[in-house]
Design a protein around this motif. Sequence first.
Motif, PDB file in Angstrom:
ATOM      1  N   UNK A  51       0.830  -1.206   0.000  1.00 56.09           N
ATOM      2  CA  UNK A  51       0.000   0.000   0.000  1.00 56.09           C
ATOM      3  C   UNK A  51       0.863   1.253   0.000  1.00 56.09           C
ATOM      4  N   UNK A  52       1.897   1.245   0.810  1.00 53.88           N
ATOM      5  CA  UNK A  52       2.801   2.396   0.911  1.00 53.88           C
ATOM      6  C   UNK A  52       3.464   2.691  -0.431  1.00 53.88           C
ATOM      7  N   UNK A  53       3.969   1.649  -1.081  1.00 54.52           N
ATOM      8  CA  UNK A  53       4.646   1.838  -2.369  1.00 54.52           C
ATOM      9  C   UNK A  53       3.682   2.245  -3.475  1.00 54.52           C
ATOM     10  N   UNK A  54       2.396   1.938  -3.282  1.00 53.68           N
ATOM     11  CA  UNK A  54       1.388   2.314  -4.281  1.00 53.68           C
ATOM     12  C   UNK A  54       0.781   3.683  -4.009  1.00 53.68           C
ATOM     13  N   UNK A  55       1.243   4.340  -2.945  1.00 51.74           N
ATOM     14  CA  UNK A  55       0.766   5.681  -2.649  1.00 51.74           C
ATOM     15  C   UNK A  55      -0.426   5.758  -1.716  1.00 51.74           C
ATOM     16  N   UNK A  56      -0.874   4.618  -1.197  1.00 51.46           N
ATOM     17  CA  UNK A  56      -2.026   4.617  -0.299  1.00 51.46           C
ATOM     18  C   UNK A  56      -1.536   4.754   1.141  1.00 51.46           C
ATOM     19  N   UNK A  57      -1.204   5.965   1.524  1.00 48.56           N
ATOM     20  CA  UNK A  57      -0.666   6.211   2.858  1.00 48.56           C
ATOM     21  C   UNK A  57      -1.696   5.914   3.946  1.00 48.56           C
ATOM     22  N   UNK A  58      -2.967   6.159   3.662  1.00 48.18           N
ATOM     23  CA  UNK A  58      -4.000   5.927   4.682  1.00 48.18           C
ATOM     24  C   UNK A  58      -4.065   4.454   5.063  1.00 48.18           C
ATOM     25  N   UNK A  59      -4.062   3.574   4.072  1.00 47.43           N
ATOM     26  CA  UNK A  59      -4.096   2.145   4.359  1.00 47.43           C
ATOM     27  C   UNK A  59      -2.806   1.700   5.035  1.00 47.43           C
ATOM     28  N   UNK A  60      -1.670   2.238   4.601  1.00 40.88           N
ATOM     29  CA  UNK A  60      -0.395   1.883   5.217  1.00 40.88           C
ATOM     30  C   UNK A  60      -0.389   2.243   6.700  1.00 40.88           C
ATOM     31  N   UNK A  61      -0.936   3.399   7.035  1.00 41.78           N
ATOM     32  CA  UNK A  61      -1.018   3.798   8.441  1.00 41.78           C
ATOM     33  C   UNK A  61      -1.952   2.876   9.217  1.00 41.78           C
ATOM     34  N   UNK A  62      -3.048   2.512   8.593  1.00 37.82           N
ATOM     35  CA  UNK A  62      -4.019   1.625   9.241  1.00 37.82           C
ATOM     36  C   UNK A  62      -3.393   0.277   9.574  1.00 37.82           C
ATOM     37  N   UNK A  63      -2.496  -0.198   8.713  1.00 37.60           N
ATOM     38  CA  UNK A  63      -1.820  -1.471   8.952  1.00 37.60           C
ATOM     39  C   UNK A  63      -0.668  -1.322   9.942  1.00 37.60           C
ATOM     40  N   UNK A  64      -0.019  -0.173   9.943  1.00 41.04           N
ATOM     41  CA  UNK A  64       1.151   0.031  10.802  1.00 41.04           C
ATOM     42  C   UNK A  64       0.797   0.063  12.277  1.00 41.04           C
ATOM     43  N   UNK A  65      -0.297   0.706  12.619  1.00 44.00           N
ATOM     44  CA  UNK A  65      -0.630   0.898  14.045  1.00 44.00           C
ATOM     45  C   UNK A  65      -0.766  -0.421  14.814  1.00 44.00           C
ATOM     46  N   UNK A  66      -1.526  -1.408  14.318  1.00 41.60           N
ATOM     47  CA  UNK A  66      -1.624  -2.658  15.089  1.00 41.60           C
ATOM     48  C   UNK A  66      -0.318  -3.438  15.147  1.00 41.60           C
ATOM     49  N   UNK A  67       0.542  -3.272  14.144  1.00 38.02           N
ATOM     50  CA  UNK A  67       1.855  -3.931  14.204  1.00 38.02           C
ATOM     51  C   UNK A  67       2.671  -3.350  15.349  1.00 38.02           C
ATOM     52  N   UNK A  68       2.681  -2.037  15.454  1.00 36.53           N
ATOM     53  CA  UNK A  68       3.420  -1.375  16.536  1.00 36.53           C
ATOM     54  C   UNK A  68       2.891  -1.811  17.896  1.00 36.53           C
ATOM     55  N   UNK A  69       1.587  -1.888  18.026  1.00 43.66           N
ATOM     56  CA  UNK A  69       0.982  -2.294  19.296  1.00 43.66           C
ATOM     57  C   UNK A  69       1.307  -3.745  19.632  1.00 43.66           C
ATOM     58  N   UNK A  70       1.276  -4.624  18.632  1.00 44.87           N
ATOM     59  CA  UNK A  70       1.521  -6.051  18.876  1.00 44.87           C
ATOM     60  C   UNK A  70       2.945  -6.314  19.351  1.00 44.87           C
ATOM     61  N   UNK A  71       3.887  -5.496  18.881  1.00 42.84           N
ATOM     62  CA  UNK A  71       5.294  -5.741  19.210  1.00 42.84           C
ATOM     63  C   UNK A  71       5.819  -4.828  20.317  1.00 42.84           C
ATOM     64  N   UNK A  72       4.935  -4.068  20.943  1.00 43.71           N
ATOM     65  CA  UNK A  72       5.352  -3.163  22.011  1.00 43.71           C
ATOM     66  C   UNK A  72       6.053  -3.870  23.174  1.00 43.71           C
ATOM     67  N   UNK A  73       5.649  -5.096  23.577  1.00 37.64           N
ATOM     68  CA  UNK A  73       6.262  -5.722  24.758  1.00 37.64           C
ATOM     69  C   UNK A  73       7.687  -6.235  24.539  1.00 37.64           C
ATOM     70  N   UNK A  74       8.172  -6.266  23.317  1.00 38.21           N
ATOM     71  CA  UNK A  74       9.430  -6.957  23.045  1.00 38.21           C
ATOM     72  C   UNK A  74      10.635  -6.017  23.057  1.00 38.21           C
ATOM     73  N   UNK A  75      11.771  -6.599  23.430  1.00 39.78           N
ATOM     74  CA  UNK A  75      13.021  -5.828  23.433  1.00 39.78           C
ATOM     75  C   UNK A  75      13.450  -5.491  22.011  1.00 39.78           C
ATOM     76  N   UNK A  76      13.259  -6.458  21.107  1.00 38.27           N
ATOM     77  CA  UNK A  76      13.641  -6.275  19.707  1.00 38.27           C
ATOM     78  C   UNK A  76      12.581  -6.892  18.805  1.00 38.27           C
ATOM     79  N   UNK A  77      12.531  -6.393  17.587  1.00 44.32           N
ATOM     80  CA  UNK A  77      11.708  -6.984  16.537  1.00 44.32           C
ATOM     81  C   UNK A  77      12.668  -7.441  15.445  1.00 44.32           C
ATOM     82  N   UNK A  78      12.637  -8.721  15.112  1.00 46.98           N
ATOM     83  CA  UNK A  78      13.574  -9.275  14.134  1.00 46.98           C
ATOM     84  C   UNK A  78      12.790  -9.787  12.926  1.00 46.98           C
ATOM     85  N   UNK A  79      13.328  -9.503  11.755  1.00 52.79           N
ATOM     86  CA  UNK A  79      12.622  -9.789  10.505  1.00 52.79           C
ATOM     87  C   UNK A  79      13.546 -10.528   9.539  1.00 52.79           C
TER      88      UNK A  79
END
Length: 255
Positions: A51-79
């Motif tokens: 979505x971000x690469x296609x210019x849909x910033x609104x959808x990208x933000x909508x997806x980003x927020x729950x990711x940030x919340x889900x990984x809040x308890x961890x020391x690191x996020x590894x990908x």
Amino acid sequence: MEAPQGPRVGLYVTCLVDLFRPSIGWAAVKLLEDAGCTVEVPPQTCCGQPAYNSGDRALAKELARPVIEAFAPYDYVVVPSGSCAGMLAKHYPALLADDPGFAAEARAFGAKVYELSDFLVTILKVTHIDAEFPHRVTYHDACSGLRELGIAAQPRKLLGSVRGLDLVEMQDHTRCCGFGGTFAVKYGEVSAAIVEEKAEAAEASGAPVLLAGDLGCLMNIAGRLARRGSTIEVRHFAEVLAGMTGTPAICASKT
């Protein structure tokens, strides 16, 4: 006295790994646990990169927020993917910079995101992997990992400790494979021409195995090699490091 515990790591699996190559996720878990980490995989969604690469910033933000919340308890996020790690680490803070409820959280989140090989080498100081892979291999540097995160020496350092592994560099190993996520869909002919050159370089290296750190690139290159009738085995570097090469190599339909 209890032994000190290692860092608590949240593994961001990525959509492609989850849907097409779960063995990469399991390999990442093994490598991290062997290095002393406590690893968990919280519920997660797409990082929003398409979505971000296609210019849909609104959808990208909508997806980003729950990711940030889900990984809040961890020391690191590894990908186990440079492209998704780049989205989380570099683009989330900019994307949510004007969001009063998430700007600070996005910055803190981005600061603790690492691509797998970078985390092992830079944070955990891993210098040796107890693995054996008696084959000549070549390595493709995926664009996002290389250019956004500086991932180049880290996987090579780890692969260099694998018994029997002989790494030979293909020509122009830092050149794009033509995937680029939505780029391959929007500009199919250009993408096909770029990956054709990458396949030719892989074959010219003489290595029977090609490794990389981004499944999108691996699937794209494997597909072109398959259509060329090549016998090159295509894998994620984590599978080799974890000694989990029993699964068939990545391939795509020859049609």
